[in-house]
Design a protein around this motif. Structure first.
Motif, PDB file in Angstrom:
ATOM      1  N   ASN A   1       0.821  -1.217   0.000  1.00 35.55           N
ATOM      2  CA  ASN A   1       0.000   0.000   0.000  1.00 35.55           C
ATOM      3  C   ASN A   1       0.856   1.269   0.000  1.00 35.55           C
ATOM      4  OD1 ASN A   1       0.897  -0.111   2.666  1.00 35.55           O
ATOM      5  ND2 ASN A   1      -1.126  -0.529   3.528  1.00 35.55           N
TER       6      ASN A   1
ATOM      7  N   ASN B   1       0.679   2.567  -3.446  1.00 33.96           N
ATOM      8  CA  ASN B   1      -0.543   3.310  -3.732  1.00 33.96           C
ATOM      9  C   ASN B   1      -0.522   4.675  -3.051  1.00 33.96           C
ATOM     10  OD1 ASN B   1      -1.693   0.141  -3.486  1.00 33.96           O
ATOM     11  ND2 ASN B   1      -2.402   1.295  -5.256  1.00 33.96           N
TER      12      ASN B   1
ATOM     13  N   ALA C   1      -7.503   2.087  -2.554  1.00 40.03           N
ATOM     14  CA  ALA C   1      -6.791   3.360  -2.682  1.00 40.03           C
ATOM     15  C   ALA C   1      -7.622   4.373  -3.447  1.00 40.03           C
ATOM     16  CB  ALA C   1      -5.449   3.140  -3.376  1.00 40.03           C
TER      17      ALA C   1
ATOM     18  N   LEU D   1      -5.413   5.403   4.357  1.00 42.36           N
ATOM     19  CA  LEU D   1      -5.174   4.159   3.628  1.00 42.36           C
ATOM     20  C   LEU D   1      -4.499   3.134   4.539  1.00 42.36           C
ATOM     21  CD1 LEU D   1      -5.165   2.569   0.936  1.00 42.36           C
ATOM     22  CD2 LEU D   1      -2.938   3.603   0.456  1.00 42.36           C
TER      23      LEU D   1
END
Length: 490
Positions: free
Chosen positions: A69, A72, A196, A214
């Motif tokens: 992540n 992202n 995302a 996130l």
């Protein structure tokens, strides 16, 4: 039909099987053949497919979400949010693999001692807390400390799950299940892009930037599921909570029948030595090392690569979704064919050529449409190769204790590639990232060559054993998979 009686001691995990079996009449004086009802066996395998494999896939999805992540978050403000400069973002992605590599073997060895449920649940709860912490970092050094901790707690997941699969399923049916793990990594990419995209459109909330949310949201999801996993993941193959006493007895007898392991279950350091001196492990590690450079680079930087093709940050996140979907479909198809044919080399060595072609296109043209198409080719080849190679290694390691060291040794050596893949896509190389794509192309080509190196090594071992048997030999003085009675899967 002959009767079968399984004597099950539920207080211990070692094999203890007694049944009314037919005498083989062999000269060893009373050798028996274990018979297992194939209908009951199929029923038990379905239970594992229903209760265990989906949990494994879910854990992999969460692990890759919490690991990647950061890629992202990068496209909507992570670097600017904590003031990263130069190659500091690349350092965060690469140094994750320092602790990831170091702690793989201890995690897998702990499975034999403590049980899968305790080990995996502890790991996921710990890395979930670390992921949540990313939502509150203020500077590079705080982020670096958390990435090192994340690597430590995620280190054993894939090798632990692969080892557990090897304890449950026959060699001929493992590829589909290991493929499910890699499908989880591909699916996580699709979910990662979707999550995302949703959080980015949500914007800032309660004084926290969208990229911080996130990490927080995904970390909380992982934390809850990690707590549940303690209750729902079985301790091991023979004492799974969803099996009745008859089914547990079958699993113990099946363990003997399949000859995955014969003899005492006590650990010996000789098994560790067997793993460390086997050339097969190192040739396979080189292949996985090379293929993991594009794998890790793809997972971490796909949004960045797509953005470099001319798309904005919002598009870069949601356009990753169809790419990962194709990768998942290709993974399942290749693994199914590999199990159906009981062949690993031909499938792995062929499908990975798509990766070479894909990166060649991305390097050779600046056309955004062609570059996006190339990402589909890369996804179609990256995930099947790694899943098949991991299955192939697990298929060809005996006994269990050697496998419990060999699999994490194999993956830890390969995962050193993360230190490379995290550095080959610096911001200064945008928008086309020719250097990173070129390195990925070259590495995948070497990975293809390694497949055939493994094939000829194992084939030669089989030929030597067959020649000895043809001459009447009954023992070659070696143990485990190197012994005369073990035939390597090709």
């Amino acid at each position: 039909m002959e009767s079968k009686i399984f004597q099950v001691d539920s207080k211990k995990d070692d094999i203890d099987v007694s049944e009314n079996a037919k005498d083989t009449g062999s000269s060893d004086g009373g050798a028996t053949e274990i018979y297992i009802d194939p209908v009951l066996e199929q029923k038990v395998m379905r239970k594992f497919d229903i209760f265990v494999i989906p949990q494994m896939v879910l854990l992999v999805i969460l692990a890759y979400l919490d690991r990647s992540n950061i890629g992202n978050a990068r496209v909507f403000g992570f670097e600017e949010g904590i003031g990263l400069q130069g190659t500091e973002f690349n350092n965060l992605t690469s140094l994750f693999f320092v602790t990831y590599v170091v702690f793989e073997i201890p995690w897998v060895m702990s499975i034999k001692k403590l049980g899968a449920n305790r080990v995996l649940a502890t790991a996921i709860v710990c890395w979930s807390v670390v992921t949540i912490g990313f939502g509150f970092v203020k500077n590079y050094h705080q982020a670096l400390a958390l990435r090192l901790l994340l690597g430590l707690f995620e280190a054993g997941l894939i090798p632990c799950l692969t080892f557990l699969i090897s304890m449950i399923y026959t060699r001929q049916s493992q590829a589909k299940r290991v493929a499910a793990l890699y499908a989880g990594s591909a699916i996580s990419g699709a979910f990662g892009g979707l999550i995302a995209y949703g959080i980015q459109t949500m914007g800032d909330r309660h004084g926290l930037s969208a990229w911080r949310w996130l990490f927080i949201v995904e970390g909380i999801i992982s934390l809850v599921i990690g707590g549940i996993a303690w209750l729902t993941m079985p301790k091991n193959a023979v004492n799974a909570w969803f099996l009745n006493e008859e089914e547990k007895g079958l699993m113990r007898a099946r363990h003997q029948r399949d000859a995955i392991y014969k003899g005492v279950e006590e650990f010996s350091w000789s098994y560790v030595k067997m793993a460390f001196v086997d050339p097969f492990i190192y040739v396979a590690s080189l292949g996985l090392f090379c293929s993991s450079v594009p794998l890790f680079g793809f997972g971490l930087f796909l949004p960045t690569i797509i953005k470099g093709l001319g798309y904005d940050s919002l598009q870069a996140n949601y356009l990753t979704i169809p790419v990962y979907v194709l990768g998942t479909l290709s993974l399942y198809l290749c693994s199914w064919v590999s199990d159906k044919l009981n062949r690993r080399a031909i499938i792995g060595g062929t499908i990975s050529l798509l990766v070479v072609i894909g990166y060649a296109i991305s390097v050779g043209t600046a056309n955004g449409g062609a570059g996006f198409f190339a990402m589909f080719l890369c996804a179609a080849g990256i995930y099947p190769y790694n899943a098949i190679l991991l299955t192939w290694v697990s298929n060809n390691i005996k006994p269990d204790h050697k496998r419990s060291v060999s699999v994490p040794l194999f993956t830890s050596l390969a995962n050193i590639s993360g230190l490379i893949s995290s550095q080959i896509y610096p911001s200064s190389d945008g928008p086309r990232y020719i250097t990173g794509n070129s390195v990925s192309l070259a590495m995948e080509f070497v990975a293809v060559l390694c497949v055939w190196g493994i094939y000829f090594l194992l084939r030669r071992r089989n030929i030597i054993k067959e020649a000895m048997i043809a001459k009447g030999a009954t023992d070659n003085g070696k143990q485990g998979d190197r012994a005369l009675d073990f035939k390597y899967t090709l």
